[in-house]
Write a protein that holds these residues in place. Structure first.
Motif, PDB file in Angstrom:
ATOM      1  N   THR A   7       0.850  -1.185   0.000  1.00 49.36           N
ATOM      2  CA  THR A   7       0.000   0.000   0.000  1.00 49.36           C
ATOM      3  C   THR A   7       0.885   1.234   0.000  1.00 49.36           C
ATOM      4  O   THR A   7       1.884   1.279   0.729  1.00 49.36           O
ATOM      5  CB  THR A   7      -0.952   0.044   1.204  1.00 49.36           C
ATOM      6  OG1 THR A   7      -1.623   1.312   1.228  1.00 49.36           O
ATOM      7  CG2 THR A   7      -0.216  -0.134   2.524  1.00 49.36           C
ATOM      8  N   ALA A   9       0.201   4.011   1.260  1.00 50.84           N
ATOM      9  CA  ALA A   9      -0.035   4.769   2.495  1.00 50.84           C
ATOM     10  C   ALA A   9       0.849   4.218   3.612  1.00 50.84           C
ATOM     11  O   ALA A   9       0.840   3.022   3.901  1.00 50.84           O
ATOM     12  CB  ALA A   9      -1.509   4.677   2.892  1.00 50.84           C
ATOM     13  N   SER A  13      -0.379   6.456   8.483  1.00 49.13           N
ATOM     14  CA  SER A  13      -1.493   7.018   7.720  1.00 49.13           C
ATOM     15  C   SER A  13      -2.822   6.397   8.146  1.00 49.13           C
ATOM     16  O   SER A  13      -2.893   5.222   8.495  1.00 49.13           O
ATOM     17  CB  SER A  13      -1.269   6.777   6.229  1.00 49.13           C
ATOM     18  OG  SER A  13      -2.411   7.147   5.487  1.00 49.13           O
ATOM     19  N   ALA A  15      -5.302   6.827   5.882  1.00 53.65           N
ATOM     20  CA  ALA A  15      -5.932   6.842   4.572  1.00 53.65           C
ATOM     21  C   ALA A  15      -6.634   5.520   4.311  1.00 53.65           C
ATOM     22  O   ALA A  15      -6.323   4.480   4.914  1.00 53.65           O
ATOM     23  CB  ALA A  15      -4.897   7.116   3.485  1.00 53.65           C
ATOM     24  N   ASN A  17      -6.471   3.441   1.833  1.00 55.54           N
ATOM     25  CA  ASN A  17      -5.641   2.333   1.351  1.00 55.54           C
ATOM     26  C   ASN A  17      -4.935   1.612   2.500  1.00 55.54           C
ATOM     27  O   ASN A  17      -4.788   0.392   2.475  1.00 55.54           O
ATOM     28  CB  ASN A  17      -4.595   2.844   0.360  1.00 55.54           C
ATOM     29  CG  ASN A  17      -5.192   3.146  -1.003  1.00 55.54           C
ATOM     30  OD1 ASN A  17      -6.274   2.679  -1.328  1.00 55.54           O
ATOM     31  ND2 ASN A  17      -4.489   3.930  -1.794  1.00 55.54           N
ATOM     32  N   ARG A  18      -4.472   2.355   3.494  1.00 60.32           N
ATOM     33  CA  ARG A  18      -3.830   1.739   4.656  1.00 60.32           C
ATOM     34  C   ARG A  18      -4.843   0.923   5.454  1.00 60.32           C
ATOM     35  O   ARG A  18      -4.570  -0.211   5.853  1.00 60.32           O
ATOM     36  CB  ARG A  18      -3.183   2.826   5.512  1.00 60.32           C
ATOM     37  CG  ARG A  18      -2.706   2.399   6.894  1.00 60.32           C
ATOM     38  CD  ARG A  18      -1.659   1.317   6.936  1.00 60.32           C
ATOM     39  NE  ARG A  18      -0.458   1.577   6.191  1.00 60.32           N
ATOM     40  CZ  ARG A  18       0.692   0.869   6.337  1.00 60.32           C
ATOM     41  NH1 ARG A  18       0.752  -0.107   7.206  1.00 60.32           N
ATOM     42  NH2 ARG A  18       1.736   1.140   5.596  1.00 60.32           N
ATOM     43  N   THR A  39       5.055  -0.710   2.332  1.00 64.97           N
ATOM     44  CA  THR A  39       4.802   0.437   1.446  1.00 64.97           C
ATOM     45  C   THR A  39       5.633   0.349   0.173  1.00 64.97           C
ATOM     46  O   THR A  39       5.285   0.976  -0.829  1.00 64.97           O
ATOM     47  CB  THR A  39       5.115   1.762   2.160  1.00 64.97           C
ATOM     48  OG1 THR A  39       6.456   1.715   2.655  1.00 64.97           O
ATOM     49  CG2 THR A  39       4.154   1.982   3.323  1.00 64.97           C
TER      50      THR A  39
END
Length: 323
Positions: A7, A9, A13, A15, A17-18, A39
């Motif tokens: 991911t 993110a 994070s 976010a 996606n995370r 990541t």
């Protein structure tokens, strides 16, 4: 299986996606797999790699396929992949999709918005949410009609549309719009602060923790999702599981989860149309009840067990394709 999830993110994070990566890690571990979330791809061998985001994870996707060309690769398409990056950066985005053995779409209409040549690779998966401890509207406050907006403040989310719409409400309306989320940049922080200072109907609450979010949902009668693009917003899953009626922008990412016949859509960026819907939820009990009935009916499609089964199906498909 030994699985790596990529991911873009980072670990700190919040976010989407995370959150998706960590939820998939948990669900796949429940099925007995070993799963790491990273990541960047560091070259490690694994039985399967799942990359969130075709464009942002393009380097990881290319590196993995270069190192292990016969190992299965799944690419999950995000809203920006589908509705922005494939048009602005087609070479890189389509290269990731070409290298994939399977594409995951997060709403039912993704196939309409990507090239037909990828249809045979596409599997639809609905993101899940846990059953909440408290439900939407379970702690209503007398004399106020709370509408919540959840998520990072950013252009793609059109995060202040409900606040802007509240300017069009009649003076005797009891609607209060509360927005919870971290600003994407200084511009969004200043916009939120300016709106908070000038609009008595709007409260920007900043980034909330889970108990604080649960409290906001409990006092809210409606959630607004005003995005201009979505790949399949997890906040819809959370609202449906919390039995919280939704007013949503009329975009494929929302229609692909709520259905074409959902009655709570408004045109993108149309604050006057949104204001009319907000006022209707406040004053038309039958309309609000119908919205609630619809989200309750959808709630079963957003269970974690169903998402886990969809992930297992994805794994089985790519493994079978390699045999």
């Amino acid at each position: 299986m030994n699985i790596i999830i990529i991911t873009p993110a980072g670990p700190d994070s919040k976010a989407g996606n995370r959150a998706t990566a960590l939820r998939w890690q948990r669900l796949l571990q429940q099925s007995g797999h070993q799963v790491r979330v990273e990541t960047e791809y560091q070259g490690a061998q694994c039985d399967l790699l799942i990359a969130l985001h075709a464009w942002r994870s393009a380097n990881a996707i290319k590196a993995f396929k270069a190192a292990w060309p016969e190992s299965p690769l799944i690419v999950a398409l995000t809203g920006t992949d589908i509705y922005y990056h494939q048009h602005e950066y087609p070479d890189l985005t389509y290269e990731s999709m070409d290298l994939s053995d399977l594409l995951i779409g997060l709403h039912d209409l993704v196939a309409r918005d990507i090239p037909e040549r990828y249809a045979h690779k596409l599997l639809t998966l609905r993101q899940s949410a846990d059953k909440p401890d408290v439900f939407g509207g379970s702690r209503l406050e007398s004399g106020q009609f709370h509408i919540c907006v959840l998520g990072h403040l950013r252009d793609e989310k059109d995060s202040l549309r409900a606040a802007i719409a509240s300017h069009h409400l009649p003076e005797d309306s009891n609607i209060i719009v509360s927005c919870a989320g971290k600003p994407h940049n200084d511009k969004w922080r200043e916009l939120a602060l300016q709106e908070s200072r000038s609009n008595p109907r709007f409260h920007w609450l900043g980034e909330l923790n889970r108990p604080e979010l649960a409290t906001l949902i409990a006092v809210s009668s409606v959630m607004v999702i005003s995005s201009i693009m979505e790949g399949g917003a997890n906040v819809i899953s959370e609202a449906c599981r919390a039995e919280l009626p939704i007013l949503a922008s009329d975009i494929p990412g929302n229609r692909g989860l709520l259905g074409d016949d959902y009655p709570g859509y408004f045109p993108v960026k149309d604050d006057k149309a949104l204001a009319e819907l907000m006022a209707r939820t406040e004053n038309d009990g039958a309309f609000l009840a119908e919205l609630k009935k619809r989200v309750i009916a959808l709630a079963e499609t957003f269970r974690p067990e169903q998402e886990r089964q969809s992930l297992e199906k994805a794994l089985a498909l790519v493994v079978a394709a390699k045999d």
